[in-house]
Design a protein around this motif. Structure first.
Motif, PDB file in Angstrom:
ATOM      1  N   GLY A 927      43.916 -24.731 -21.568  1.00 20.87           N
ATOM      2  CA  GLY A 927      44.114 -26.240 -22.532  1.00 20.87           C
ATOM      3  C   GLY A 927      42.905 -26.702 -23.126  1.00 20.87           C
ATOM      4  O   GLY A 927      42.901 -27.836 -23.272  1.00 20.87           O
ATOM      5  N   ASN A 928      41.758 -26.454 -22.905  1.00 20.18           N
ATOM      6  CA  ASN A 928      40.539 -26.949 -23.314  1.00 20.18           C
ATOM      7  C   ASN A 928      39.673 -26.466 -24.758  1.00 20.18           C
ATOM      8  O   ASN A 928      38.640 -26.927 -25.060  1.00 20.18           O
ATOM      9  N   GLY A 929      40.679 -26.006 -25.503  1.00 20.69           N
ATOM     10  CA  GLY A 929      40.373 -25.425 -27.005  1.00 20.69           C
ATOM     11  C   GLY A 929      39.483 -24.300 -26.759  1.00 20.69           C
ATOM     12  O   GLY A 929      38.981 -23.841 -28.168  1.00 20.69           O
ATOM     13  N   SER A 941      42.841 -30.755 -23.183  1.00 23.96           N
ATOM     14  CA  SER A 941      42.754 -31.905 -24.112  1.00 23.96           C
ATOM     15  C   SER A 941      43.937 -32.591 -24.327  1.00 23.96           C
ATOM     16  O   SER A 941      45.290 -32.248 -24.164  1.00 23.96           O
ATOM     17  N   TRP A 968      50.721 -25.100 -23.748  1.00 24.34           N
ATOM     18  CA  TRP A 968      49.643 -24.588 -24.166  1.00 24.34           C
ATOM     19  C   TRP A 968      49.308 -23.191 -23.931  1.00 24.34           C
ATOM     20  O   TRP A 968      49.718 -22.858 -22.702  1.00 24.34           O
ATOM     21  N   THR A 986      45.351 -26.024 -27.479  1.00 22.71           N
ATOM     22  CA  THR A 986      45.568 -27.357 -26.911  1.00 22.71           C
ATOM     23  C   THR A 986      47.196 -27.568 -26.871  1.00 22.71           C
ATOM     24  O   THR A 986      47.737 -26.747 -27.496  1.00 22.71           O
TER      25      THR A 986
END
Length: 993
Positions: A927-929, A941, A968, A986
């Motif tokens: 989920g951190n892009g 994020s 995500w 995200t």
């Protein structure tokens, strides 16, 4: 005619039963206080006459429009035979109707002046209802009162066998009565009295009366509430349980019951309402009991409680005593203080294990205690200072018996110590660093010790490092820490023996503050005239006198003249008034004053309860409702009580996810094996309802497509893939709707592995079922089982977590045992050898939570740090490298962990609302892009209010504090629940219908 009489009798009984249920809350309350009489000098101690006043309140329930109430109050002499004689004084008053609170009440106290000084007066109150056709009595309450030497406030209430018999004679009732829940000794005495009264010569033997009164009575200088269960015989009234029922005293712990109708500690307040429900307000980090964790500056209803007899607030948790003798607790549970055999937090109420006959409950900092009907005391939770009183310092997540206590009248809990009021004084146990045990030492004790000089105590309260008691003569004494002058003796000198509070001579109860550091102690006392005095620290106006100036001696709280119950929290206090309102003052940063603001107040402010009853199902959202969809059906997003069906549990499987809301379950994503539980095998990109479950309390989802739910009655239902018998129904047939797991009726925790399932039972044992090729069922074999089998050598489990080929259990001691496959060291014992039975994980103690991924496991430790072990090729251990480890290693950069979870090859944790993940990330499940793996935790994020997290195989979901859900990562089968199959790097919101 007979039909009309029977209808009238049934109607009377319904009214009486309703009133009797509320006698310890707001209904049929008898409040006695002194008042001036006889020319204004009758209040003098040596006067030959005294006056008193009586206030009553009764809820308007089961009454037709036009009905009204009146009250007759009499004071009568009692002859040597125990029968009532001459009327000394009488008064009659109408009771007004309060539409806002749906009750009848005396608008002002009923004054009874000019009562000659004497002993053994009988005070009677009879409430009459006037209907459209007649007037008849619906409530009788009686108390023996002692007005000798003008000390009217020393009220002696007998167990009232005499009163029961007199009431029966008075109303001409010669029937036997139901004596439910009365101890044998009391029942024998009552039967003797009834027999004698209904004989041809109804006399009452003086010797029996005197000895019985001496054995079965206790003097209270509190505003006495005469307990009464009313029954109806032919439309007439009898007093049944001004009779009841604590073996050696009446009003068993009337003091504690009254006090705990309202309770506060540190930044939270709860109150029992007239309908026996509970509302709470203030800080809500772990749940006010409504299933969410958002602070509230106005009262909100606690879910699922409608028969509360008392409530007690601890440090981030709450316990409530119910009419049926059970106790329910909710909130923080890191030390087992919810008493349910686990250390899992709960934002909604759950039953305390093994408690069925409690009379009252008291919640401390991290432990709680119950007063049992037998007079015994049971405690649970943190025991690091011996505060459970069982002779050990071993914490317990289930109730344990306090040593040597068999006839307690009241119990009260502090931070590290506990005290009980006994018939002949006070006993305390636990931490004693400030002398709070009152035995002249500062030595802690794991079992009860006598507090010197408390033989005539009638009420007790325990704070952080100190204790206080009210005595029969109306004085108050305290002992222990006195840093802020909270002992009230005019000094700041701590004392390990009792010291007198100055300027207090007519106290009815006292409330010590359970403050959370050594510089905020204050104490308050409710007086017999309804006023309140406070002393000690006043940094936030908690003394209620309009200033923030500390005081070493008692000062008057502004504007309080009709208090009936009192409680103190962290730098704030609250009082319940005779008109059923509540006022609070002091610290208010979390809304604990309940007035809709977060502004401190140095004078009392009124708690803002809803005054207009909401009508659920009228399509209008009214006060007290959070939704109204035009019906009273649950399971459609708006519950049968018109509250949003909050999501309080979340779980992710391989390519799907599920949430629980108000007991119902919704799932979305892959459904090829029927793992969504909706009777189909079609994937769903939006949440669908699981069939036939309305009472789920927890849920678990697997990587291979089976799902299981623990129900509130301790049974388990499973659905989906059943290739190896992992549904536990004795077959290997898949099922797209829930099926019962065979033979499980007392489950308390549940987990699904890849192809096996396990459950912790209420006795601390574990049963498992399904695939067993690596001995993951823990029964010493490698044979699969389609029905539950017992795990060897586990008897103190509080949780169980499963991986693909292994299983682990958290024990009540904080240790962890694992069993099954160990190719990557996932058993944590320093080897890679498979084990068919549980073995200890190396170097783990003080664990509070446990999770497992596919081939790794992690444990949350008591300080909020995290250790993991096993497979690490994707960085799922979070220690900064990608080397497997057969012993626990510390996850980098994490502290204050509240929730952690894993399923496949990545792990996620929640701390302060922030979600961090690490490990496998090919589908952006971190989920951190990004899509690169990470061997250290990375921040997800756009998430700042996460409360729970649930990783799947290639996706992750989190439950937010506003009860919404975001997901995500991979979305091939609609696992993100946003109505699409598009992956997301995200978080995106799950779209609930």
């Amino acid at each position: 005619m007979k039909e009309k009489q029977e209808k009238k009798a049934r109607r009377g009984m319904a009214i009486l039963f309703t009133a009797s249920l509320s006698v310890c809350v707001f209904a049929a309350v008898l409040f006695i206080s002194g008042c001036g009489g006889g020319g204004g000098d009758s209040a003098a101690p040596n006067s030959s006459q005294r006056g008193m006043s009586v206030s009553l309140s009764l809820p308007r329930q089961a009454l037709a429009p036009g009905d009204s109430y009146s009250v007759d109050v009499s004071v009568k002499t009692i002859s040597a035979t125990g029968a009532s004689d001459a009327v000394v004084a009488t008064a009659t008053a109408q009771m007004a109707y309060d539409a806002a609170n749906s009750r009848f009440y005396t608008t002002s106290p009923v004054s009874i002046p000019n009562i000659p000084v004497g002993t053994n007066y009988l005070l009677e109150t009879i409430i009459n209802v006037t209907t459209a056709t007649s007037t008849y009595p619906v409530s009788y309450a009686g108390a023996i009162i002692d007005i000798s030497d003008g000390a009217w406030n020393n009220v002696t209430v007998s167990p009232a066998t005499s009163l029961a018999a007199m009431a029966m004679m008075r109303h001409g009732v010669q029937n036997s009565i139901a004596l439910a829940s009365i101890p044998d000794t009391m029942e024998t005495a009552i039967n003797n009295a009834i027999s004698e009264f209904t004989s041809s010569t109804p006399t009452y033997a003086k010797s029996f009366y005197s000895s019985f009164l001496a054995t079965h009575s206790v003097s209270y200088n509190i505003n006495p509430f005469a307990p009464a269960n009313w029954g109806s015989f032919g439309g007439m009234l009898t007093t049944l349980d001004s009779v009841v029922a604590r073996a050696n005293f009446i009003l068993a712990s009337s003091a504690s019951t009254i006090s705990y109708r309202i309770s506060a500690m540190p930044m939270m307040v709860c109150a029992v309402l007239s309908n026996k429900s509970i509302k709470c307000w203030g800080s809500n980090s772990y749940g006010l009991g409504d299933g969410i964790t958002t602070d509230s500056s106005t009262p909100i209803a606690v879910s699922g409680i409608s028969s509360a007899s008392g409530v007690s607030v601890g440090n981030s948790f709450v316990c409530a005593a119910l009419d049926d003798g059970t106790i329910k607790c909710w909130g923080y549970n890191g030390h087992g203080q919810l008493g349910n055999g686990t250390t899992t937090n709960s934002s909604t109420p759950g039953l305390v294990s093994g408690i069925t006959d409690a009379k009252a409950v008291a919640s401390g900092d991290r432990h709680a205690c119950a007063l049992m009907s037998s007079g015994e005391v049971k405690c649970w939770g943190d025991n690091s200072n011996g505060q459970l009183g069982d002779g050990t310092t071993v914490s317990s997540s289930v109730p344990v018996l306090v040593s040597g206590i068999s006839n307690a009248l009241m119990v009260t809990t502090g931070v590290v110590h506990t005290c009980a009021l006994m018939p002949n004084g006070v006993k305390c146990w636990g931490g004693n660093y400030e002398g709070q045990l009152g035995n002249g030492t500062t030595t802690s004790s794991t079992s009860p010790v006598d507090v010197s000089g408390t033989n005539n105590a009638s009420y007790i309260s325990v704070g952080y490092g100190y204790s206080c008691a009210v005595f029969n003569d109306g004085t108050a004494k305290c002992w222990g820490d006195n840093t802020n002058g909270q002992l009230g003796d005019g000094t700041t000198t701590s004392s390990s023996s009792v010291v007198s509070v100055t300027q207090i001579s007519n106290a009815s109860n006292i409330a010590a503050s359970n403050y959370i550091n050594a510089n905020n102690g204050h104490t308050c006392s409710l007086l017999t005239n309804g006023a309140v005095k406070c002393w000690g620290d006043n940094s936030n106006g908690q003394l209620g006198n309009g200033t923030t100036t500390a005081s070493l001696s008692p000062v008057d709280v502004s504007g309080i003249t009709n208090g009936v119950a009192l409680t103190s929290g962290f730098r704030h206090s609250c009082v319940l008034l005779s008109d059923d309102n509540i006022k609070c003052w002091g610290y208010n940063s979390f809304g604990q004053l309940g007035n809709g603001t977060t502004t401190d107040s140095s004078i009392p402010v009124t708690v803002q309860f809803s005054s207009v009853p909401a009508v659920c199902g009228n399509s209008t959202v009214e006060t007290g409702e959070t939704c109204d969809d035009g019906n009273t059906t649950s399971g459609d997003g708006c519950s049968s009580t018109c509250n949003i069906e909050y999501h309080n549990q979340i779980a992710s499987g391989g390519l799907y996810s599920c949430v629980i809301g108000s007991g119902s379950i919704k799932c979305w994503g892959q459904n090829g094996s029927g793992q969504l539980g909706n009777g189909a095998t079609t994937d769903s990109y939006l949440p669908v309802s699981v069939s036939g479950i309305t009472d789920a309390v927890s849920i678990t989802a697997s990587g291979s497509g089976h799902t299981c739910a623990l129900r509130s009655n301790g049974t388990i239902k499973c659905w989906g893939n059943n290739q190896y018998g992992q549904l536990g129904d004795g077959t290997t047939n898949n099922s797209s709707t829930p099926v019962d797991v065979t033979g499980i009726t007392n489950a308390v925790a549940l987990s699904a592995g890849l192809n096996h399932t396990c459950s912790v039972l209420s006795d601390g044992s574990i049963k498992c079922w399904g695939l067993n090729d690596y001995s993951q069922l823990g029964n010493g074999s490698t044979a699969n089982s389609a029905m539950p089998v017992t795990v060897s050598g586990i008897s103190t489990a509080v949780n169980v977590i499963l991986g693909q080929l292994h299983s682990c259990s958290l024990l009540s001691t904080g240790a962890i045992k694992c069993w099954g496959g160990n190719v990557f060291g996932q058993l944590g014992n320093g080897s890679t050898n498979t084990s068919t039975i549980p073995i200890d994980v190396t170097g783990i103690s003080g664990a509070t939570d446990l999770v497992s991924g596919q081939m790794h496991s992690c444990a949350v430790l008591s300080g909020g740090s995290l250790k993991c072990w096993g497979r690490n090729d994707y960085g799922q251990l979070g220690d900064g490298n990608m080397t497997n480890s057969s012993i626990p290693v510390t996850v980098s950069g994490l502290s204050g962990i509240s929730k952690v979870s894993s399923l496949y090859n990545h792990t996620c944790a929640v701390s302060g609302g922030i979600v961090k993940c690490w490990g496998y990330n090919t589908s952006s499940q971190l989920g951190n892009g990004l899509t690169s793996n990470s061997s250290i935790p990375v921040i997800v994020s756009d998430i700042s209010t996460g409360s729970k997290v649930a990783p799947g195989s290639f996706h992750t979901c989190t439950l937010l504090s506003d009860d919404s859900v975001k997901c995500w990562g991979g979305n091939q089968y609609g696992a993100l629940g946003d109505g699409t199959t598009n992956n997301s790097t995200t978080p995106v919101s799950v779209q609930f219908p």
